[in-house]
Design a protein around this motif. Structure first.
Motif, mmCIF file in Angstrom:
data_model
loop_
_atom_site.group_PDB
_atom_site.id
_atom_site.type_symbol
_atom_site.label_atom_id
_atom_site.label_comp_id
_atom_site.label_asym_id
_atom_site.label_seq_id
_atom_site.Cartn_x
_atom_site.Cartn_y
_atom_site.Cartn_z
ATOM 1 N N THR A 72 0.815 -1.250 0.180
ATOM 2 C CA THR A 72 0.074 -0.048 0.020
ATOM 3 C C THR A 72 0.853 1.293 -0.148
ATOM 4 O O THR A 72 0.532 2.202 -0.205
ATOM 5 N N THR A 113 1.464 2.641 -4.575
ATOM 6 C CA THR A 113 0.239 2.385 -5.433
ATOM 7 C C THR A 113 0.253 3.449 -6.692
ATOM 8 O O THR A 113 1.128 4.434 -6.595
ATOM 9 N N SER A 114 -0.747 3.382 -7.661
ATOM 10 C CA SER A 114 -0.653 4.469 -8.541
ATOM 11 C C SER A 114 -1.292 5.597 -8.160
ATOM 12 O O SER A 114 -1.115 6.819 -8.763
ATOM 13 N N GLN A 115 -1.766 5.846 -6.698
ATOM 14 C CA GLN A 115 -2.303 7.099 -6.185
ATOM 15 C C GLN A 115 -1.215 7.694 -5.127
ATOM 16 O O GLN A 115 -1.076 9.015 -5.067
ATOM 17 N N THR A 116 -0.540 6.741 -4.693
ATOM 18 C CA THR A 116 0.306 7.447 -3.407
ATOM 19 C C THR A 116 1.617 6.615 -3.723
ATOM 20 O O THR A 116 1.982 5.281 -4.114
#
Length: 284
Positions: free
Chosen positions: A239, A242-245
């Motif tokens: 986590t 990721t593609s967001q963070t």
């Protein structure tokens, strides 16, 4: 001439110096990634992504480690407990099932014993991706999704352990078993009282390997443990990236924390791992 011979370096000494020098260089290469992980875990985001290389963070921060266990959005401590629980249960149970199956294939005179042995060895050639979906469907039908036992159950039987234990028991001294039978023991009694206590090296070796494999498992726990309460440490680590963070310092700090149990396990069990694989013989 004699004086020249006395000052000539001993060939054995030169070989020893060369060997340990090579081992030292290889150790540096092996430990370099661990050094980078520890160094980066003590840095801030700007320090990690900076193009300027530094051998040690200045200033040094421990905030990445405290954030691991205080961030309410990431149950990292709970994920560590899940990983430890899964590994502690899987390692001894899979080792014992492998030991019992290996002993049965090596010593019990039952029909189709060789055919079963060939079948077990043949399963080692089947890619895990082939059995992944059928296994998931079975676990799902039994209600094992988002449960600890659903993650644990498929790892309780390890064909590799069965093959190694069978090879080990084929080399086991039959005189010891005969002595047990003279005392009135059956197959189970011989196994529990004589064979098993003399298999400690193999059990410790394969138990350590099973612990490491269970601790490092990612894909199966990810698919079965879909709820955050069922996450393992490896899933929690994913986590961070990721593609967001993207949280590189947190990822490195989590990596250090998850490596520590494996390093301790390897340091304690490395002698047993080598002795166990050697003792198995890997031959009929």
């Amino acid at each position: 001439m004699a004086t020249h011979a006395r000052h000539r370096p001993d060939a054995g000494l030169v070989a020893s110096v060369a060997k340990y020098t090579l081992l030292g260089l290889l150790s540096v290469v092996f430990l370099a990634p661990f050094y980078v992980i520890v160094r980066n875990s003590l840095m801030t985001e700007d320090q990690v992504t900076s193009l300027d290389w530094s051998w040690w963070p200045d200033p040094l921060t421990l905030g990445n480690y405290t954030d691991l266990f205080t961030d309410p959005s990431l149950p990292f401590a709970h994920a560590l407990r899940n990983s430890l629980l899964i590994a502690v249960i899987t390692a001894p149970l899979s080792t014992m099932t492998g030991s019992m199956a290996g002993y049965a294939l090596a010593r019990l005179d039952v029909p189709f014993r060789r055919a079963v042995t060939v079948f077990v060895v043949g399963t080692l050639m089947i890619p895990a991706s082939v059995t992944f979906v059928p296994t998931f469907l079975v676990i799902d039908a039994l209600g094992g999704v988002d449960t600890q036992w659903g993650i644990i159950a498929p790892g309780l039987f390890n064909a590799f352990s069965v093959v190694l234990f069978r090879s080990f028991y084929l080399r086991f001294p039959p005189d010891l078993e005969e002595a047990g039978r003279i005392d009135g023991l059956g197959h189970l009694g011989v196994y529990l009282r004589i064979v098993l206590p003399n298999s400690i090296t193999m059990i410790a070796s394969l138990g350590a390997l099973s612990f490491i494999e269970s601790w490092n498992a990612f894909l199966w726990p990810l698919v079965v443990g879909q709820d955050p309460s069922s996450w393992t440490a490896q899933i929690a680590l994913s986590t961070f990236l990721t593609s967001q963070t993207i949280n590189l310092p947190g990822l490195f700090a989590g990596g250090v924390v998850t490596i520590v149990p494996l390093a301790l396990m390897f340091l304690v069990a490395q002698r047993f791992i080598v002795q166990g694989i050697t003792a198995s013989g890997l031959k009929d």
